[in-house]
Design an enzyme around this catalytic site. Sequence first.
Site, PDB file in Angstrom:
ATOM      1  N   GLU A   1       0.833  -1.200   0.000  1.00 33.57           N
ATOM      2  CA  GLU A   1       0.000   0.000   0.000  1.00 33.57           C
ATOM      3  C   GLU A   1       0.867   1.249   0.000  1.00 33.57           C
ATOM      4  OE1 GLU A   1      -2.714  -0.270   3.308  1.00 33.57           O
ATOM      5  OE2 GLU A   1      -3.263  -2.337   2.844  1.00 33.57           O
TER       6      GLU A   1
ATOM      7  N   ASP B   1     -18.218   0.281  11.644  1.00 27.20           N
ATOM      8  CA  ASP B   1     -16.804   0.479  11.338  1.00 27.20           C
ATOM      9  C   ASP B   1     -16.635   1.288  10.058  1.00 27.20           C
ATOM     10  OD1 ASP B   1     -14.075   0.423  11.159  1.00 27.20           O
ATOM     11  OD2 ASP B   1     -13.913  -1.711  10.679  1.00 27.20           O
TER      12      ASP B   1
ATOM     13  N   ASN C   1     -13.461   4.448  13.799  1.00 24.17           N
ATOM     14  CA  ASN C   1     -14.725   4.084  14.443  1.00 24.17           C
ATOM     15  C   ASN C   1     -14.546   3.921  15.952  1.00 24.17           C
ATOM     16  OD1 ASN C   1     -13.144   1.660  13.567  1.00 24.17           O
ATOM     17  ND2 ASN C   1     -14.613   0.665  14.917  1.00 24.17           N
TER      18      ASN C   1
ATOM     19  N   ARG D   1       2.487   3.147   4.411  1.00 21.25           N
ATOM     20  CA  ARG D   1       1.962   3.864   3.248  1.00 21.25           C
ATOM     21  C   ARG D   1       2.849   5.018   2.813  1.00 21.25           C
ATOM     22  NH1 ARG D   1      -3.191   3.143   6.281  1.00 21.25           N
ATOM     23  NH2 ARG D   1      -4.031   1.179   5.530  1.00 21.25           N
TER      24      ARG D   1
ATOM     25  N   LYS E   1     -15.236   6.044   5.125  1.00 15.72           N
ATOM     26  CA  LYS E   1     -15.159   4.649   4.685  1.00 15.72           C
ATOM     27  C   LYS E   1     -16.485   4.164   4.091  1.00 15.72           C
ATOM     28  CE  LYS E   1     -13.302   0.441   6.834  1.00 15.72           C
ATOM     29  NZ  LYS E   1     -12.906  -0.077   8.178  1.00 15.72           N
TER      30      LYS E   1
END
Length: 560
Positions: A81, A302, A260, A136, A329
């Site tokens: 990623e 979430d 979350n 990342r 998300k």
Amino acid sequence: MKKSIVAVILALFLGACFAQLEPWQSITEEFLTNPPASAWPSKRRTPNSWGYSPLDQINTENVSDLELAWSIDTGVAGQVEWTPVVANGRMFLQAGATRIMAMDAATGDLLWTYEYEMLPAEERAELGVGGSSTSRGLTLFQDMVIGHFGDSHIVAVDAETGQEVWKTFTDGGGYTSPGIIADGVLISGNSAKGYDRAFVTGTDPESGEVLWKTYMIPGPGEPGYETWEVEGTAEVGHASAWMTPSYDPELNLVYVGTGNPDPYTPQSRPGDNLYTGSILALDPQTGEIVWYHQVMPNDSWDLGSVMETILVDLEIDGETVPALLHTNKGGFLNILNRETGEYIDHTFVVYQNVIESVDPETGRPTYNEEVIPHPGERVIACPSTRGGTDWPARAYSPETNLYYLSGNHVCMDVEGFAWSDGMPMRNIDDIRVVAEGYEDRIGELFAFHADTLEPAWSVEFELPTTAIPLPTAGGLVFAGHTDRFFRAYDAETGEELWGARLTGPIEGHPISYAVDGTQYVAVPAGCCSLVGSAMLRDFAPEALGPAGTGSIFVFKLDND
């Protein structure tokens, strides 16, 4: 004697490599704020997180002439990623949990490798820190390359030699993304320990000294603590800050998104649960919360809001507004005033059934009570816990005024379990299922008009995707896909103009840079992330090849 000869030969070889490189110029904050077109010095290139390249040598007319310039296998398996960064003709990348590599950005010659020694598993368990292998990107500043590691360490190494300069332990759950330099301070978002609150730190980038720590959930007596209506729930509520902040130098505000609340079932923690699922504006010198906007109060699914905010001035109702664009998300795309946090507008990017309506004045959502997970009852809630629109970065082009991102139309068949102290925070049983009606287009790459949020175009994928868009001044948007194709699209229309098939799913962040007047486009590839590739395992395992190690591929125009 033989060792001496080898050392001389190695020195001559390295000397020859460095001789081809321009002298290292210290990376200033002004450089990071307004980098030359040739550089990509931070995860999203600029503090406004546009992820946009002003280079135009590669354009819609000649993109079909792209050819491979060089590639390198990092030798590191796991989630690819990461985002390479480029400055002074050098490319740096952090592959997986422990390896930082430096290369000549024009030739791919390896300059040095730094191997971080993560805390042993027993010590991590004793300290309660994580050990994530997700990485990342990196932070460049002055003469240093700064890495953030999964055992909650931040390490600075010398950009020219890879030698360690300083190392700091921040005692959190661990890092997955790089920090950002804001007003001379390194701002880093940490994940939460098993039973704790997450925090953001401000660190002196010259010494590694932690200057301040701001928890993402208020403590007793602080404003917002009352939104955790059951005693003791705030202290374990998490609100991890997984991603890289954005920064507005003029307003001197840092923007952080939070995850979350935990445990997952909302019956365990009634209340709005500040500041989970929120966007916060912080003072970079003190960490003080200047304003916040909670995207998802008392989230049950979430669907956190950790993703980078894109900072852009927009023309709205005839006025220029200092705005930010943020998609959580769940694919809940919001425009806020980034100076005040005032809600302006919203839309939804992917199929969802959890939000029934949105207050037109405040942006507060009203939830669909029928899809809230309850103990002993299965429901179909959309999107799934993998999104929607998860960690893959969003992008903005000032040329088109379009906002680009990808997402998946995937739901979850989910049941909650009653939670008590000591149980896993993820107290649900969820199975991913394709949203009804989207069986032949699970993944999608979207372009929205930034000011109106009206759709401009989209590209539908039969497979789940982790496409991360790279818009350029050449009128292109580059994006990879889980089918191993790296493609270029017309930024205005979405028409596919070029593609090349690589060695693994493409879930890393593409960038563009230039050396000696030649534009390059680079993209990491390799298996497998917890979004696109994880969904491939669910819905099309035959399309997922064997897991190898991560590589980077660099393209340029064929000038022959």
